[in-house]
Write a protein that holds these residues in place. Structure first.
Motif: not given
Length: 269
Positions: A188-201, A210-219, A246-248
């Protein structure tokens, strides 16, 4: 203090993490008001500010004062601390640095506690909206003290998703644009917020589905992944395997959407 009694009180660890996040939040608000310096790391789009460094120092100082035998893994300094306790704090002092640098008010502080390789506590603070997301393993997920739960959306046609893009988007074909285009035609729609931590929350709170992303770091995902799981969500890698910070790659959802999201991610151009 022995390893066995190091974190005998989960409430003490949570209290320390929340206090550290609030100290960092005060620094970010002040530097946003007063001004700050900006440097570049590995590319023209990978920024670090004085605020990142000051907030990280405040968090590390507070946590190691309370738990001096713990380790630290933080975005700006890497590994630090003694880690004799078997516990490690995983810290992103400013998740959303580009947003912060531009005065776009969407960023967060992310603090997780990893015990023997498993993240068991997560704190994510949005210092602008004063929204505090907290979770402990087996204790549910909370927003400012109120229990939160993922949504019940079960089709992509009805789903609001979010994603992000790696800093090397200009240099590689593995840049998530192919996944983005396919989801854009399904959701229905996609947003790009710029904060992975808030995306998950936000998925945890039912604001996103839902949320997906590539090339993340542990933090990027450590704290948010705890919040999501404790809110009833599901998180895996793109191939459906159990998620490791620790995956990407990462796909997170409310649960019902997960098979459909994995299917889209498995498609080839």
């Amino acid at each position: 203090m022995s390893r066995e009694t190091r974190h005998e009180s989960p409430a003490r660890a949570m209290s320390a993490a929340v206090a550290a996040a609030r100290k960092a939040g005060a620094i970010l608000r002040e530097q946003a008001r007063a001004g700050f310096g900006i440097d570049r790391k590995t590319s023209i789009v990978n920024l670090v500010t004085d605020a990142d460094r000051a907030a990280e120092q405040a968090i590390v100082d507070h946590l190691l004062a309370s738990f001096p035998t713990d380790g630290v893994l933080a975005e700006e300094r890497g590994q630090d601390g003694r880690r004799e306790s078997g516990c490690r704090w995983i810290i992103d002092p400013l998740d959303g640095t580009t947003n912060f640098a531009h005065g776009f008010p969407f960023y967060s502080i992310s603090i997780a506690l990893e015990r023997e390789g498993v993240c068991t506590l997560g704190v994510v603070l949005d210092p602008i909206r004063e929204e505090l997301f907290t979770a402990e393993e087996g204790q549910g997920a909370w927003l400012n003290g109120r229990a939160i739960r993922v949504s019940s959306i079960n089709t992509l046609d009805d789903a609001l998703l979010t994603t992000g893009f790696a800093y090397d988007i200009r240099e590689t074909a593995d840049n998530n644009l192919d996944h983005f285009s396919r989801f854009a035609l399904r959701a229905q729609g996609i947003r790009r917020t710029g904060s992975a931590a808030l995306d998950l929350c936000y998925v945890a709170a039912g604001r996103l589905d839902g949320y997906w992303e590539v090339k993340l770091s542990p933090w990027d995902s450590a704290a948010g992944s705890v919040v999501l799981k404790e809110a009833g969500g599901r998180i895996t890698h793109f191939n459906g395997s159990p998620y490791s910070i620790y995956g990407k790659d990462l796909v997170a959802s409310n649960g019902p959407l997960h098979p459909a999201m994995l299917q889209v991610l498995a498609e080839r151009p």
